[in-house]
Design a protein around this motif. Structure first.
Motif, PDB file in Angstrom:
ATOM      1  N   PRO A 167       0.846  -1.187   0.000  1.00  0.00           N
ATOM      2  CA  PRO A 167       0.000   0.000   0.000  1.00  0.00           C
ATOM      3  C   PRO A 167       0.891   1.250   0.000  1.00  0.00           C
ATOM      4  O   PRO A 167       1.758   1.373   0.868  1.00  0.00           O
ATOM      5  CB  PRO A 167      -0.824  -0.119   1.288  1.00  0.00           C
ATOM      6  CG  PRO A 167      -0.222  -1.223   2.093  1.00  0.00           C
ATOM      7  CD  PRO A 167       0.680  -2.014   1.209  1.00  0.00           C
ATOM      8  N   VAL A 168       0.696   2.121  -0.965  1.00  0.00           N
ATOM      9  CA  VAL A 168       1.626   3.249  -1.151  1.00  0.00           C
ATOM     10  C   VAL A 168       1.686   4.122   0.103  1.00  0.00           C
ATOM     11  O   VAL A 168       2.747   4.614   0.483  1.00  0.00           O
ATOM     12  CB  VAL A 168       1.208   4.081  -2.393  1.00  0.00           C
ATOM     13  CG1 VAL A 168       2.143   5.263  -2.586  1.00  0.00           C
ATOM     14  CG2 VAL A 168       1.219   3.202  -3.638  1.00  0.00           C
ATOM     15  N   TRP A 169       0.553   4.257   0.788  1.00  0.00           N
ATOM     16  CA  TRP A 169       0.477   5.109   1.977  1.00  0.00           C
ATOM     17  C   TRP A 169       1.243   4.518   3.156  1.00  0.00           C
ATOM     18  O   TRP A 169       1.459   5.208   4.159  1.00  0.00           O
ATOM     19  CB  TRP A 169      -0.995   5.343   2.361  1.00  0.00           C
ATOM     20  CG  TRP A 169      -1.807   4.087   2.413  1.00  0.00           C
ATOM     21  CD1 TRP A 169      -2.515   3.528   1.380  1.00  0.00           C
ATOM     22  CD2 TRP A 169      -1.970   3.202   3.526  1.00  0.00           C
ATOM     23  NE1 TRP A 169      -3.100   2.360   1.770  1.00  0.00           N
ATOM     24  CE2 TRP A 169      -2.785   2.140   3.090  1.00  0.00           C
ATOM     25  CE3 TRP A 169      -1.510   3.204   4.841  1.00  0.00           C
ATOM     26  CZ2 TRP A 169      -3.155   1.091   3.923  1.00  0.00           C
ATOM     27  CZ3 TRP A 169      -1.886   2.161   5.674  1.00  0.00           C
ATOM     28  CH2 TRP A 169      -2.692   1.126   5.209  1.00  0.00           C
ATOM     29  N   ALA A 170       1.646   3.265   3.040  1.00  0.00           N
ATOM     30  CA  ALA A 170       2.372   2.620   4.151  1.00  0.00           C
ATOM     31  C   ALA A 170       3.873   2.579   3.901  1.00  0.00           C
ATOM     32  O   ALA A 170       4.634   2.200   4.794  1.00  0.00           O
ATOM     33  CB  ALA A 170       1.841   1.206   4.365  1.00  0.00           C
ATOM     34  N   ILE A 171       4.311   2.955   2.710  1.00  0.00           N
ATOM     35  CA  ILE A 171       5.730   2.814   2.369  1.00  0.00           C
ATOM     36  C   ILE A 171       6.545   3.953   2.959  1.00  0.00           C
ATOM     37  O   ILE A 171       6.309   5.127   2.640  1.00  0.00           O
ATOM     38  CB  ILE A 171       5.931   2.767   0.838  1.00  0.00           C
ATOM     39  CG1 ILE A 171       5.282   1.500   0.265  1.00  0.00           C
ATOM     40  CG2 ILE A 171       7.411   2.829   0.484  1.00  0.00           C
ATOM     41  CD1 ILE A 171       5.330   1.406  -1.236  1.00  0.00           C
ATOM     42  N   MET A 211       7.048  -2.606   7.236  1.00  0.00           N
ATOM     43  CA  MET A 211       7.182  -3.839   8.031  1.00  0.00           C
ATOM     44  C   MET A 211       8.479  -3.714   8.823  1.00  0.00           C
ATOM     45  O   MET A 211       9.506  -3.262   8.297  1.00  0.00           O
ATOM     46  CB  MET A 211       7.209  -5.098   7.168  1.00  0.00           C
ATOM     47  CG  MET A 211       7.003  -6.365   7.996  1.00  0.00           C
ATOM     48  SD  MET A 211       7.307  -7.912   7.105  1.00  0.00           S
ATOM     49  CE  MET A 211       5.706  -8.304   6.494  1.00  0.00           C
ATOM     50  N   ASN A 212       8.423  -4.070  10.102  1.00  0.00           N
ATOM     51  CA  ASN A 212       9.612  -3.934  10.941  1.00  0.00           C
ATOM     52  C   ASN A 212       9.677  -5.070  11.958  1.00  0.00           C
ATOM     53  O   ASN A 212       8.804  -5.953  11.965  1.00  0.00           O
ATOM     54  CB  ASN A 212       9.624  -2.556  11.621  1.00  0.00           C
ATOM     55  CG  ASN A 212       8.382  -2.326  12.464  1.00  0.00           C
ATOM     56  OD1 ASN A 212       7.888  -3.239  13.128  1.00  0.00           O
ATOM     57  ND2 ASN A 212       7.859  -1.109  12.439  1.00  0.00           N
ATOM     58  N   ALA A 213      10.704  -5.010  12.792  1.00  0.00           N
ATOM     59  CA  ALA A 213      10.938  -6.104  13.744  1.00  0.00           C
ATOM     60  C   ALA A 213       9.753  -6.269  14.699  1.00  0.00           C
ATOM     61  O   ALA A 213       9.461  -7.370  15.163  1.00  0.00           O
ATOM     62  CB  ALA A 213      12.218  -5.840  14.525  1.00  0.00           C
ATOM     63  N   ALA A 214       9.056  -5.170  14.982  1.00  0.00           N
ATOM     64  CA  ALA A 214       7.975  -5.224  15.965  1.00  0.00           C
ATOM     65  C   ALA A 214       6.663  -5.756  15.374  1.00  0.00           C
ATOM     66  O   ALA A 214       5.900  -6.443  16.058  1.00  0.00           O
ATOM     67  CB  ALA A 214       7.741  -3.834  16.552  1.00  0.00           C
ATOM     68  N   ASN A 215       6.382  -5.426  14.112  1.00  0.00           N
ATOM     69  CA  ASN A 215       5.068  -5.823  13.572  1.00  0.00           C
ATOM     70  C   ASN A 215       5.134  -7.042  12.653  1.00  0.00           C
ATOM     71  O   ASN A 215       4.090  -7.525  12.177  1.00  0.00           O
ATOM     72  CB  ASN A 215       4.403  -4.632  12.860  1.00  0.00           C
ATOM     73  CG  ASN A 215       5.226  -4.126  11.665  1.00  0.00           C
ATOM     74  OD1 ASN A 215       5.970  -4.885  11.061  1.00  0.00           O
ATOM     75  ND2 ASN A 215       5.079  -2.852  11.326  1.00  0.00           N
ATOM     76  N   GLY A 227       5.473 -13.567   3.194  1.00  0.00           N
ATOM     77  CA  GLY A 227       6.786 -12.961   3.390  1.00  0.00           C
ATOM     78  C   GLY A 227       6.675 -11.460   3.361  1.00  0.00           C
ATOM     79  O   GLY A 227       5.579 -10.900   3.443  1.00  0.00           O
ATOM     80  N   GLY A 228       7.829 -10.804   3.259  1.00  0.00           N
ATOM     81  CA  GLY A 228       7.830  -9.345   3.289  1.00  0.00           C
ATOM     82  C   GLY A 228       8.815  -8.758   2.306  1.00  0.00           C
ATOM     83  O   GLY A 228       9.832  -9.383   1.970  1.00  0.00           O
ATOM     84  N   LEU A 229       8.480  -7.560   1.833  1.00  0.00           N
ATOM     85  CA  LEU A 229       9.424  -6.752   1.054  1.00  0.00           C
ATOM     86  C   LEU A 229       9.735  -5.552   1.944  1.00  0.00           C
ATOM     87  O   LEU A 229       8.861  -4.742   2.251  1.00  0.00           O
ATOM     88  CB  LEU A 229       8.815  -6.313  -0.285  1.00  0.00           C
ATOM     89  CG  LEU A 229       9.742  -5.510  -1.210  1.00  0.00           C
ATOM     90  CD1 LEU A 229      11.027  -6.257  -1.511  1.00  0.00           C
ATOM     91  CD2 LEU A 229       9.031  -5.181  -2.528  1.00  0.00           C
ATOM     92  N   ILE A 230      10.987  -5.498   2.376  1.00  0.00           N
ATOM     93  CA  ILE A 230      11.358  -4.624   3.476  1.00  0.00           C
ATOM     94  C   ILE A 230      12.251  -3.497   2.983  1.00  0.00           C
ATOM     95  O   ILE A 230      13.331  -3.771   2.443  1.00  0.00           O
ATOM     96  CB  ILE A 230      12.164  -5.425   4.543  1.00  0.00           C
ATOM     97  CG1 ILE A 230      11.589  -6.838   4.773  1.00  0.00           C
ATOM     98  CG2 ILE A 230      12.288  -4.647   5.842  1.00  0.00           C
ATOM     99  CD1 ILE A 230      10.184  -6.882   5.287  1.00  0.00           C
ATOM    100  N   GLY A 231      11.832  -2.265   3.176  1.00  0.00           N
ATOM    101  CA  GLY A 231      12.657  -1.124   2.786  1.00  0.00           C
ATOM    102  C   GLY A 231      13.565  -0.712   3.928  1.00  0.00           C
ATOM    103  O   GLY A 231      14.633  -1.287   4.151  1.00  0.00           O
ATOM    104  N   GLY A 232      13.131   0.283   4.681  1.00  0.00           N
ATOM    105  CA  GLY A 232      13.955   0.875   5.743  1.00  0.00           C
ATOM    106  C   GLY A 232      14.604  -0.138   6.672  1.00  0.00           C
ATOM    107  O   GLY A 232      15.803  -0.039   6.978  1.00  0.00           O
ATOM    108  N   ALA A 233      13.838  -1.122   7.117  1.00  0.00           N
ATOM    109  CA  ALA A 233      14.363  -2.083   8.092  1.00  0.00           C
ATOM    110  C   ALA A 233      15.381  -3.054   7.482  1.00  0.00           C
ATOM    111  O   ALA A 233      16.055  -3.777   8.223  1.00  0.00           O
ATOM    112  CB  ALA A 233      13.212  -2.858   8.751  1.00  0.00           C
ATOM    113  N   SER A 234      15.520  -3.052   6.144  1.00  0.00           N
ATOM    114  CA  SER A 234      16.534  -3.938   5.546  1.00  0.00           C
ATOM    115  C   SER A 234      17.911  -3.274   5.548  1.00  0.00           C
ATOM    116  O   SER A 234      18.903  -3.873   5.151  1.00  0.00           O
ATOM    117  CB  SER A 234      16.147  -4.329   4.118  1.00  0.00           C
ATOM    118  OG  SER A 234      16.270  -3.236   3.230  1.00  0.00           O
ATOM    119  N   LEU A 235      17.954  -2.018   5.996  1.00  0.00           N
ATOM    120  CA  LEU A 235      19.236  -1.313   6.084  1.00  0.00           C
ATOM    121  C   LEU A 235      19.859  -1.459   7.469  1.00  0.00           C
ATOM    122  O   LEU A 235      20.914  -0.899   7.744  1.00  0.00           O
ATOM    123  CB  LEU A 235      19.036   0.172   5.744  1.00  0.00           C
ATOM    124  CG  LEU A 235      18.604   0.454   4.295  1.00  0.00           C
ATOM    125  CD1 LEU A 235      18.158   1.902   4.132  1.00  0.00           C
ATOM    126  CD2 LEU A 235      19.733   0.129   3.314  1.00  0.00           C
TER     127      LEU A 235
END
Ligand code: PGA
Length: 248
Positions: A167-171, A211-215, A227-235
């Protein structure tokens, strides 16, 4: 099905930073088999580095885009054959940032997915609605239209793709879809895939968007979130590894 956790580094990194990040991830795995399949999608100039760092490890790698053309006079573009030269297993296509900033239409995204499949590289096809589309009640129509273009173009090969509902609003906003909201859309996408193929259950449908470690655990517990496609948390190696662990 074994879940897939893929990182999307976007336009971040450097030779030094990538090396440190990958080393921290591999060290964190401590030679154990990860709880999920893992992949990292890096900027194109770093694919040779990814190949050197990740070859023989449990982490696959991929690109964030690919040309819809095989070769020729397309200045600045990167072909799927070039991605293959550097061992890419995956390529993200149709990320909302490319749809938004680079004018990628459903047809272009479908052509890119087709190009990747023809070369044996797995396209991670992104679909997702904007906030205004969600508020207008158009979520289902939008994601189905985006996926339909790919189904129409790739035909029976549709079971070879990975779908990412983002969802674009969640990215990058810190606003995550609730597990129930995400699951509802994933179920729509699964039904659409099932109408196109008897093997739709084999297709990974990833969730992406803050998506992050907490959720991660509650999202990944949903029946159609594979599964997940992870932006910020993959750094961040620790966060990314925690998401992988949450997929167990
Ligand atoms: P985010 O990005 O995890 O930073 O929200 C996800 C993506 O754009 O793939």
């Amino acid at each position: 099905m074994r879940k897939l956790i893929a990182g999307n580094w976007k336009m971040n990194g450097s030779l030094a930073a990538n090396q440190a990040l990958v080393k921290a991830m591999l060290d964190g795995l401590r030679g154990a088999v990860p709880a999920a399949d893992m992949a990292l999608c890096a900027p194109a100039p770093y694919l040779a580095q990814m190949q050197a760092l990740l070859q023989g490890s449990p982490i696959a790698w991929g690109s964030q885009d690919v040309s819809a053309h095989e070769q020729g006079a397309y200045t600045g573009e990167v072909s799927v054959a070039m991605l293959k030269d550097f061992g890419c297993r995956y390529v993200i296509v149709g990320h909302s940032e490319r749809r938004q900033h680079h004018g990628e239409t459903d047809d272009i995204v479908a052509a890119k997915a087709q190009c990747a499949l023809a070369a044996g590289v797995t396209p991670i096809v992104c679909v997702g609605e904007t906030l205004s589309q969600r508020e207008a009640g158009e979520t289902e129509t939008v994601v189905k239209r985006q996926l339909a273009a790919v189904i129409h173009t790739v035909g029976h090969c549709i079971t070879e793709i990975v779908v990412a509902y983002e969802p674009v609003w969640a990215i990058g906003t810190g606003k995550t879809a609730t597990p129930e909201m995400a699951q509802a859309v994933h179920a729509v996408l699964r039904a659409q895939l099932a109408a196109a193929s008897t093997n739709a259950k084999r297709v990974h449908i990833l969730y992406g968007g803050s998506m992050n470690a907490a959720n991660a655990a509650s999202l990944l517990a949903q029946p159609d979130i594979d599964g997940g496609l992870i932006g910020g948390a993959s750094l961040k190696s620790a966060d990314f590894l925690q998401i992988v662990a949450a997929a167990a």
